[in-house]
Design a protein around this motif. Structure first.
Motif, PDB file in Angstrom:
ATOM      1  N   UNK A 209       6.187   4.553  -6.317  1.00  0.00           N
ATOM      2  CA  UNK A 209       4.931   5.211  -5.988  1.00  0.00           C
ATOM      3  C   UNK A 209       4.979   5.837  -4.610  1.00  0.00           C
ATOM      4  N   UNK A 210       4.065   6.774  -4.354  1.00  0.00           N
ATOM      5  CA  UNK A 210       4.002   7.394  -3.046  1.00  0.00           C
ATOM      6  C   UNK A 210       3.531   6.374  -2.006  1.00  0.00           C
ATOM      7  N   UNK A 211       4.114   6.412  -0.818  1.00  0.00           N
ATOM      8  CA  UNK A 211       3.716   5.483   0.230  1.00  0.00           C
ATOM      9  C   UNK A 211       2.407   5.930   0.863  1.00  0.00           C
ATOM     10  N   UNK A 212       1.790   5.014   1.598  1.00  0.00           N
ATOM     11  CA  UNK A 212       0.550   5.322   2.308  1.00  0.00           C
ATOM     12  C   UNK A 212       0.762   6.461   3.298  1.00  0.00           C
ATOM     13  N   UNK A 213       1.977   6.585   3.813  1.00  0.00           N
ATOM     14  CA  UNK A 213       2.280   7.630   4.793  1.00  0.00           C
ATOM     15  C   UNK A 213       2.111   9.038   4.226  1.00  0.00           C
TER      16      UNK A 213
ATOM     17  N   UNK B 268      -2.255  11.435  -4.178  1.00  0.00           N
ATOM     18  CA  UNK B 268      -3.599  10.852  -4.082  1.00  0.00           C
ATOM     19  C   UNK B 268      -3.816   9.790  -5.164  1.00  0.00           C
ATOM     20  N   UNK B 269      -3.396  10.099  -6.379  1.00  0.00           N
ATOM     21  CA  UNK B 269      -3.584   9.160  -7.486  1.00  0.00           C
ATOM     22  C   UNK B 269      -2.806   7.871  -7.262  1.00  0.00           C
ATOM     23  N   UNK B 270      -1.609   7.996  -6.698  1.00  0.00           N
ATOM     24  CA  UNK B 270      -0.770   6.829  -6.474  1.00  0.00           C
ATOM     25  C   UNK B 270      -1.280   5.917  -5.372  1.00  0.00           C
ATOM     26  N   UNK B 271      -2.158   6.439  -4.512  1.00  0.00           N
ATOM     27  CA  UNK B 271      -2.715   5.647  -3.409  1.00  0.00           C
ATOM     28  C   UNK B 271      -4.244   5.705  -3.421  1.00  0.00           C
ATOM     29  N   UNK B 272      -4.816   5.739  -4.605  1.00  0.00           N
ATOM     30  CA  UNK B 272      -6.256   5.988  -4.706  1.00  0.00           C
ATOM     31  C   UNK B 272      -7.081   4.922  -3.991  1.00  0.00           C
ATOM     32  N   UNK B 273      -6.713   3.668  -4.170  1.00  0.00           N
ATOM     33  CA  UNK B 273      -7.460   2.594  -3.528  1.00  0.00           C
ATOM     34  C   UNK B 273      -7.406   2.688  -2.011  1.00  0.00           C
TER      35      UNK B 273
END
Length: 285
Positions: free
Chosen positions: A256-260, A185-190
């Motif tokens: 970073x983690x992907x949106x997927x 979640x933090x890696x894709x917060x935006x």
């Protein structure tokens, strides 16, 4: 972040699957022969109904392509340890829950790689990501099937050791799960904030529908109330960590983690909120 994704995440899932395997016996795999109808409807709900419902949800909410892939990845995941725990809390048929989790987890070695490649092709196009079914199969085997097999073997040949480490593994697995969800979640917060208005309702709706559909199918074929509750839970509760791991494996990102990974990360939180009233209802009957 690259260490978290490439090392910590796969190891975390392996520990979680080892924890599942340590809690299983050979009888859990053969028990399906004693209740074939209950197992068949539970397996059908997980392997067929779940992905179909996820696809329908993606289409209904018109989700962005990468998030749509993440939804489908989540739908390919078996229940895991969580579904067994929820089934026990709901006073369901825990033996059936464990049997379904055990067999479907091993079956995922055959179903997940092919379905994942098909999903990426459908939503992102063949040129977007180069998904190797062979590589994905090997990865799924190493981080899911093999740890379960090791856990079952340990339980069979050294039951005292398995029982001694079972509780510790469960705690470690829970802590690792929380860390992975928070990191994703933090890696894709935006992106998470931008899509929250669709992502949250879509996941909650899918979860509620699956719990109800699983229950309905079980009652249609005249399963007992305990078995029906378990089929409902096994249909509606998935292994979110595996979904996040699959997203990392096919995206190839190291920064970073992907949106997927977002659907599985958010689901790792919402599934408890959705399951709670169902557990209360199931316990009351």
């Amino acid at each position: 972040m690259d260490i978290l994704i490439n090392v910590v995440l796969p190891l975390s899932l392996a520990v979680i699957m080892l924890s599942l395997g340590v809690g299983l016996t050979i009888a859990d795999f053969t028990r399906v022969l004693k209740a074939p109808a209950a197992f068949a409807i539970g397996a059908f709900s997980q392997v067929i109904v779940l992905p179909v419902a996820a696809f329908a949800t993606v289409m209904l909410f018109d989700l962005p392509a990468e998030i749509a892939v993440g939804f489908m990845l989540l739908s390919f995941c078996p229940g895991g340890v969580t579904s067994n725990m929820v089934s026990k809390l709901a006073k369901g048929d825990v033996a059936l829950s464990v049997s379904l989790t055990a067999v479907i987890s091993l079956l995922s070695l055959l179903t997940v790689p092919g379905l994942t490649a098909l999903t990426v092709e459908w939503f992102l196009g063949g040129s977007a990501l180069d998904v190797s079914i062979a590589s994905l199969t090997i990865a799924v085997f190493l981080i899911t099937t093999l740890p379960v097999a090791i856990g079952v073997t340990l339980r069979h040949f050294a039951p005292s050791v398995a029982q001694a480490i079972d509780g510790t593994l469960a705690i470690i697995a829970t802590v690792l799960f929380v860390i992975i969800v928070v990191a994703a979640l933090a890696g894709n917060w935006g992106i998470f904030i931008d899509n929250l208005s669709a992502l949250g309702p879509a996941l909650i709706l899918l979860n509620v529908v699956l719990l109800l559909v699983g229950l309905g199918l079980a009652r249609v074929v005249s399963l007992g109330w305990q078995q029906a509750k378990t089929v409902s839970i096994e249909t509606g509760i998935q292994n979110a960590t595996l979904g996040i791991t699959l997203a990392a494996l096919i995206s190839g990102q190291s920064d970073g983690f992907s949106t997927m990974a977002l659907p599985s990360a958010v689901y790792g939180i919402t599934m408890y909120l959705v399951a709670a009233p169902f557990v209360a209802w199931y316990r009351s009957r």
